[in-house]
Design a protein around this motif. Structure first.
Motif, mmCIF file in Angstrom:
data_model
loop_
_atom_site.group_PDB
_atom_site.id
_atom_site.type_symbol
_atom_site.label_atom_id
_atom_site.label_comp_id
_atom_site.label_asym_id
_atom_site.label_seq_id
_atom_site.Cartn_x
_atom_site.Cartn_y
_atom_site.Cartn_z
ATOM 1 N N GLU A 162 0.823 -1.204 0.000
ATOM 2 C CA GLU A 162 0.000 0.000 0.000
ATOM 3 C C GLU A 162 0.861 1.259 0.000
ATOM 4 O O GLU A 162 0.537 2.252 -0.671
ATOM 5 C CB GLU A 162 -0.919 0.012 1.230
ATOM 6 C CG GLU A 162 -1.877 -1.151 1.322
ATOM 7 C CD GLU A 162 -2.683 -1.338 0.070
ATOM 8 O OE1 GLU A 162 -3.154 -0.333 -0.493
ATOM 9 O OE2 GLU A 162 -2.832 -2.490 -0.363
ATOM 10 N N ILE A 163 1.958 1.240 0.740
ATOM 11 C CA ILE A 163 2.862 2.396 0.770
ATOM 12 C C ILE A 163 3.429 2.653 -0.624
ATOM 13 O O ILE A 163 3.476 3.794 -1.094
ATOM 14 C CB ILE A 163 3.989 2.169 1.797
ATOM 15 C CG1 ILE A 163 3.425 2.173 3.213
ATOM 16 C CG2 ILE A 163 5.073 3.241 1.660
ATOM 17 C CD1 ILE A 163 4.427 1.779 4.276
ATOM 18 N N CYS A 164 3.863 1.582 -1.289
ATOM 19 C CA CYS A 164 4.409 1.729 -2.639
ATOM 20 C C CYS A 164 3.381 2.336 -3.590
ATOM 21 O O CYS A 164 3.690 3.261 -4.361
ATOM 22 C CB CYS A 164 4.873 0.376 -3.171
ATOM 23 S SG CYS A 164 6.347 -0.293 -2.379
ATOM 24 N N LEU A 165 2.154 1.844 -3.527
ATOM 25 C CA LEU A 165 1.125 2.349 -4.440
ATOM 26 C C LEU A 165 0.731 3.774 -4.105
ATOM 27 O O LEU A 165 0.490 4.590 -5.005
ATOM 28 C CB LEU A 165 -0.098 1.437 -4.400
ATOM 29 C CG LEU A 165 0.090 0.055 -5.016
ATOM 30 C CD1 LEU A 165 -1.222 -0.724 -4.988
ATOM 31 C CD2 LEU A 165 0.576 0.166 -6.456
ATOM 32 N N LEU A 171 2.842 10.570 -6.949
ATOM 33 C CA LEU A 171 3.735 11.055 -8.004
ATOM 34 C C LEU A 171 3.012 11.144 -9.347
ATOM 35 O O LEU A 171 3.256 12.070 -10.137
ATOM 36 C CB LEU A 171 4.954 10.131 -8.111
ATOM 37 C CG LEU A 171 5.911 10.143 -6.908
ATOM 38 C CD1 LEU A 171 6.950 9.040 -7.049
ATOM 39 C CD2 LEU A 171 6.581 11.506 -6.768
ATOM 40 N N LEU A 172 2.126 10.182 -9.612
ATOM 41 C CA LEU A 172 1.340 10.235 -10.847
ATOM 42 C C LEU A 172 0.440 11.466 -10.870
ATOM 43 O O LEU A 172 0.330 12.162 -11.887
ATOM 44 C CB LEU A 172 0.484 8.973 -10.971
ATOM 45 C CG LEU A 172 1.098 7.777 -11.683
ATOM 46 C CD1 LEU A 172 0.154 6.579 -11.600
ATOM 47 C CD2 LEU A 172 1.385 8.109 -13.143
ATOM 48 N N HIS A 173 -0.214 11.732 -9.756
ATOM 49 C CA HIS A 173 -1.105 12.893 -9.688
ATOM 50 C C HIS A 173 -0.327 14.190 -9.861
ATOM 51 O O HIS A 173 -0.797 15.128 -10.518
ATOM 52 C CB HIS A 173 -1.849 12.897 -8.362
ATOM 53 C CG HIS A 173 -2.801 14.052 -8.219
ATOM 54 N ND1 HIS A 173 -3.897 14.209 -9.028
ATOM 55 C CD2 HIS A 173 -2.804 15.110 -7.362
ATOM 56 C CE1 HIS A 173 -4.554 15.308 -8.677
ATOM 57 N NE2 HIS A 173 -3.897 15.865 -7.678
ATOM 58 N N ALA A 174 0.876 14.239 -9.290
ATOM 59 C CA ALA A 174 1.700 15.437 -9.437
ATOM 60 C C ALA A 174 2.106 15.668 -10.894
ATOM 61 O O ALA A 174 2.299 16.814 -11.317
ATOM 62 C CB ALA A 174 2.947 15.324 -8.554
ATOM 63 N N ALA A 175 2.229 14.585 -11.663
ATOM 64 C CA ALA A 175 2.633 14.712 -13.064
ATOM 65 C C ALA A 175 1.449 14.939 -14.006
ATOM 66 O O ALA A 175 1.653 15.233 -15.187
ATOM 67 C CB ALA A 175 3.384 13.456 -13.500
ATOM 68 N N THR A 201 8.711 1.728 -10.958
ATOM 69 C CA THR A 201 9.256 0.807 -9.956
ATOM 70 C C THR A 201 8.260 0.584 -8.824
ATOM 71 O O THR A 201 8.018 -0.559 -8.404
ATOM 72 C CB THR A 201 10.571 1.358 -9.383
ATOM 73 O OG1 THR A 201 11.528 1.495 -10.442
ATOM 74 C CG2 THR A 201 11.130 0.424 -8.323
ATOM 75 N N LEU A 202 7.662 1.650 -8.328
ATOM 76 C CA LEU A 202 6.698 1.536 -7.238
ATOM 77 C C LEU A 202 5.452 0.781 -7.672
ATOM 78 O O LEU A 202 4.889 -0.009 -6.902
ATOM 79 C CB LEU A 202 6.327 2.929 -6.725
ATOM 80 C CG LEU A 202 7.428 3.672 -5.961
ATOM 81 C CD1 LEU A 202 7.059 5.138 -5.785
ATOM 82 C CD2 LEU A 202 7.672 3.015 -4.602
ATOM 83 N N LEU A 203 4.992 1.003 -8.899
ATOM 84 C CA LEU A 203 3.831 0.275 -9.399
ATOM 85 C C LEU A 203 4.119 -1.219 -9.495
ATOM 86 O O LEU A 203 3.293 -2.054 -9.096
ATOM 87 C CB LEU A 203 3.418 0.810 -10.780
ATOM 88 C CG LEU A 203 2.793 2.201 -10.824
ATOM 89 C CD1 LEU A 203 2.577 2.638 -12.271
ATOM 90 C CD2 LEU A 203 1.478 2.244 -10.053
ATOM 91 N N PHE A 207 1.950 -3.741 -7.160
ATOM 92 C CA PHE A 207 1.087 -4.715 -7.819
ATOM 93 C C PHE A 207 1.753 -6.084 -7.916
ATOM 94 O O PHE A 207 1.077 -7.111 -7.859
ATOM 95 C CB PHE A 207 0.706 -4.210 -9.224
ATOM 96 C CG PHE A 207 -0.170 -3.001 -9.197
ATOM 97 C CD1 PHE A 207 -1.303 -2.965 -8.405
ATOM 98 C CD2 PHE A 207 0.134 -1.891 -9.963
ATOM 99 C CE1 PHE A 207 -2.131 -1.849 -8.381
ATOM 100 C CE2 PHE A 207 -0.689 -0.768 -9.956
ATOM 101 C CZ PHE A 207 -1.820 -0.744 -9.150
ATOM 102 N N GLY A 208 3.084 -6.108 -8.079
ATOM 103 C CA GLY A 208 3.788 -7.382 -8.144
ATOM 104 C C GLY A 208 3.712 -8.147 -6.850
ATOM 105 O O GLY A 208 3.653 -9.381 -6.834
ATOM 106 N N LEU A 209 3.681 -7.435 -5.715
ATOM 107 C CA LEU A 209 3.534 -8.098 -4.423
ATOM 108 C C LEU A 209 2.191 -8.807 -4.351
ATOM 109 O O LEU A 209 2.100 -9.945 -3.901
ATOM 110 C CB LEU A 209 3.676 -7.069 -3.306
ATOM 111 C CG LEU A 209 3.854 -7.601 -1.893
ATOM 112 C CD1 LEU A 209 4.634 -6.595 -1.052
ATOM 113 C CD2 LEU A 209 2.531 -7.897 -1.221
ATOM 114 N N LYS A 210 1.140 -8.147 -4.788
ATOM 115 C CA LYS A 210 -0.185 -8.767 -4.746
ATOM 116 C C LYS A 210 -0.277 -9.933 -5.730
ATOM 117 O O LYS A 210 -0.927 -10.951 -5.436
ATOM 118 C CB LYS A 210 -1.248 -7.716 -5.071
ATOM 119 C CG LYS A 210 -2.679 -8.203 -4.923
ATOM 120 C CD LYS A 210 -2.975 -8.614 -3.493
ATOM 121 C CE LYS A 210 -2.819 -7.461 -2.535
ATOM 122 N NZ LYS A 210 -2.941 -7.866 -1.141
#
Length: 542
Positions: A162-165, A171-175, A201-203, A207-210
């Motif tokens: 959750e922290i990663c997402l 960051l996506l919203h800022a861009a 990387t964070l995505l 998502f890769g963890l899940k």
């Protein structure tokens, strides 16, 4: 009409969870779990491609929409949740904590279906966090020391995801230009975002963890064996798909993202073979199935990586179609474990027959649901190297699933006259039939492929020989497998001896991330809403 179906998909299970405030309703809620996912199943059939549903409440904007790839996954996932819910009503009939299980089940279900519909960052994050955190209650339901250990590890990893997402979404919203929270706007801004490497990387981490990508997979082989049988079915069949739909929704397929597609494909292929290599060392059938899910999700992620690398948007639908078979077949196999445990004598052989078909289907046996799923993605793995790896993966999957079948038959009851409860048998058989036949309906009905191609001589042989080779190797494993090293469930968790030092090193970075989160007000609102939901869930379950 379609808007009401979209809205009812997450709200019906949420309302049923709220109804558990009543002690009377809470004790009877298990009987109604089968109904909770039905709006999602109806939405998958009737609301695909329809207009989005936009809800405004005190300045907060929530958007629901259903794309074709998401609709396929939503339909299969809703069907699994419904049949597993019917199974759970019998399996946990005498459990004194079944009311608590029902609340965790319904909240997890709401998030599990909600991720397929969410069309903005805030809604998606809330749904994803709900499916991640509420599932903790399913893992620890049995109350054993093993279940609590698995639950703690699962919860820690879920929070890290959750922290990663949350960082990636901030960051996506800022861009993104303007104040738009629409996923499509965020994805369009990703290729030119200043923090693009960090976002991707964070995505992938979140998502890769899940989805169970190695080395983020360790929660699967711990949580699945510890959870009750119906919970294992949805953990493996449905909940891991939250990671897959996340990658589908947030990666810019068709855009220029140099190198990342190849990285994702390599991670997926490594995961596919790693899951087989560790899975064949396991003795518990549920643990074998967990590593099989790791392997199959690796193949799915590899498909998405190749689609990203090649700019092939159409391959995304094929990856979703491939994952549909896994939803149904893996769910059926977990339900089969409980059925087999209550069988004796000739009844055991009759139950093992459909399980055997599912086993061969996972290897790609032609004319089965798994066979048509592998046929649909065959062109994605075109080329000598990718083609060879795809065939080797089919061989390895066959070996692993035959190993599961041989371990499963040892669970059969020693009482020849013992028979499983009908409430366990019919959900298993219905889901097995859906796994064998459902992919064919999608393959032919949605234009993914043709009957002539599926029945071609070359295609049939290409599907048969890996299964035959896998069967031969599986027999060798059955005879000499005792020489393999014993690998504990969770394998790479031996590295957790260094966990305190690693967590300390991460502390400063998390504090820096908090500065970014403060610049995105939606993050605070999302976390507050999630906290309220979780507190309410615990209060209802008390």
């Amino acid at each position: 009409m379609t808007g009401m179906l979209l809205l009812a998909t997450p709200l019906l299970p949420m309302a049923m969870a709220m109804a558990c405030v009543s002690a009377t309703l809470r004790t009877r809620m298990m009987e109604w779990l089968v109904l909770a996912p039905l709006p999602g199943l109806a939405a998958a059939l009737l609301a695909v491609g329809g207009p989005p549903l936009v809800l405004d409440a005190d300045g907060a904007r929530f958007t629901l929409e259903l794309s074709p790839p998401a609709a396929m996954l939503l339909g299969a996932t809703a069907l699994l949740w419904s049949l597993a819910g019917a199974y759970a009503a019998t399996y946990l009939r005498d459990d004194p904590a079944k009311g608590r299980f029902a609340v965790s089940w319904l909240l997890t279900l709401a998030g599990s279906l909600g991720v397929f519909l969410a069309d903005d960052l805030a809604t998606f994050y809330l749904a994803f966090a709900l499916v991640s955190l509420a599932a903790y209650g399913l893992v620890v339901q049995d109350g054993t020391k093993r279940a609590h250990r698995a639950g703690v590890i699962y919860l820690v990893l879920a929070v890290l995801g959750e922290i990663c997402l949350l960082l990636a979404f901030a960051l996506l919203h800022a861009a993104t230009s303007g104040d738009s929270l629409a996923i499509r706007d965020a994805v369009a801004a990703l290729p030119t975002a200043p923090a693009r490497p960090w976002i991707v990387t964070l995505l992938i981490l979140g998502f890769g963890l899940k989805a169970g990508l190695v080395p983020l997979h360790v929660w699967l082989p711990l949580a699945h064996p510890a959870a009750p049988m119906p919970a294992s079915a949805v953990l493996s069949g449905a909940i891991v798909k939250a990671g897959i739909i996340g990658l589908i929704r947030f990666l810019p397929f068709g855009e220029n993202l140099p190198g990342w597609g190849e990285v994702l494909a390599a991670m997926g292929l490594f995961t596919a073979f790693y899951g087989v290599a560790i899975g064949i060392t396991q003795a518990n059938p549920k643990t074998v199935l967990a590593y099989s899910s790791v392997s199959q999700m690796g193949v799915t992620v590899a498909l998405l990586g190749l689609a990203l690398a090649g700019g092939q948007v159409g391959w995304v639908r094929l990856a979703a179609f491939y994952a549909v078979h896994h939803v149904l077949a893996k769910g059926a196999m977990f339900l089969a474990v409980g059925v087999v445990a209550g069988c004796g004598g000739t009844r055991l052989r009759w139950v093992l027959l459909p399980v055997g078909l599912l086993v061969l289907a996972f290897g790609g046996l032609p004319l089965t649901g798994g066979g048509v799923a592998k046929l649909a993605v065959k062109d994605v793995f075109a080329g000598p190297w990718l083609g060879a790896l795809s065939s080797l993966s089919a061989v390895g999957t066959t070996v692993l699933m035959v190993h599961f079948l041989l371990r499963l038959q040892l669970l059969g009851s020693g009482q020849p006259q013992e028979r499983p409860a009908p409430g366990l048998v019919w959900p298993f058989l219905t889901l097995a039939a859906a796994a064998l036949l459902g992919p064919w309906a999608l393959y032919l009905g949605t234009g993914i492929g043709s009957l002539e191609k599926a029945l071609g001589g070359a295609e049939l042989w290409a599907g048969v020989w890996p299964v035959l080779l896998g069967l031969v190797l599986a027999l060798g494993l059955h005879r000499w497998g005792w020489r393999l090293p014993a690998v504990p469930e969770g394998d790479v968790l031996v590295l957790t001896r260094r966990a305190p030092a690693l967590l300390s090193a991460c502390g400063d970075r998390l504090e820096r991330g908090e500065v970014v989160l403060r610049q995105w007000p939606v993050a605070a609102s999302a976390l507050l809403g999630l906290a309220v939901l979780l507190v309410l869930a615990m209060w209802q379950a008390a």
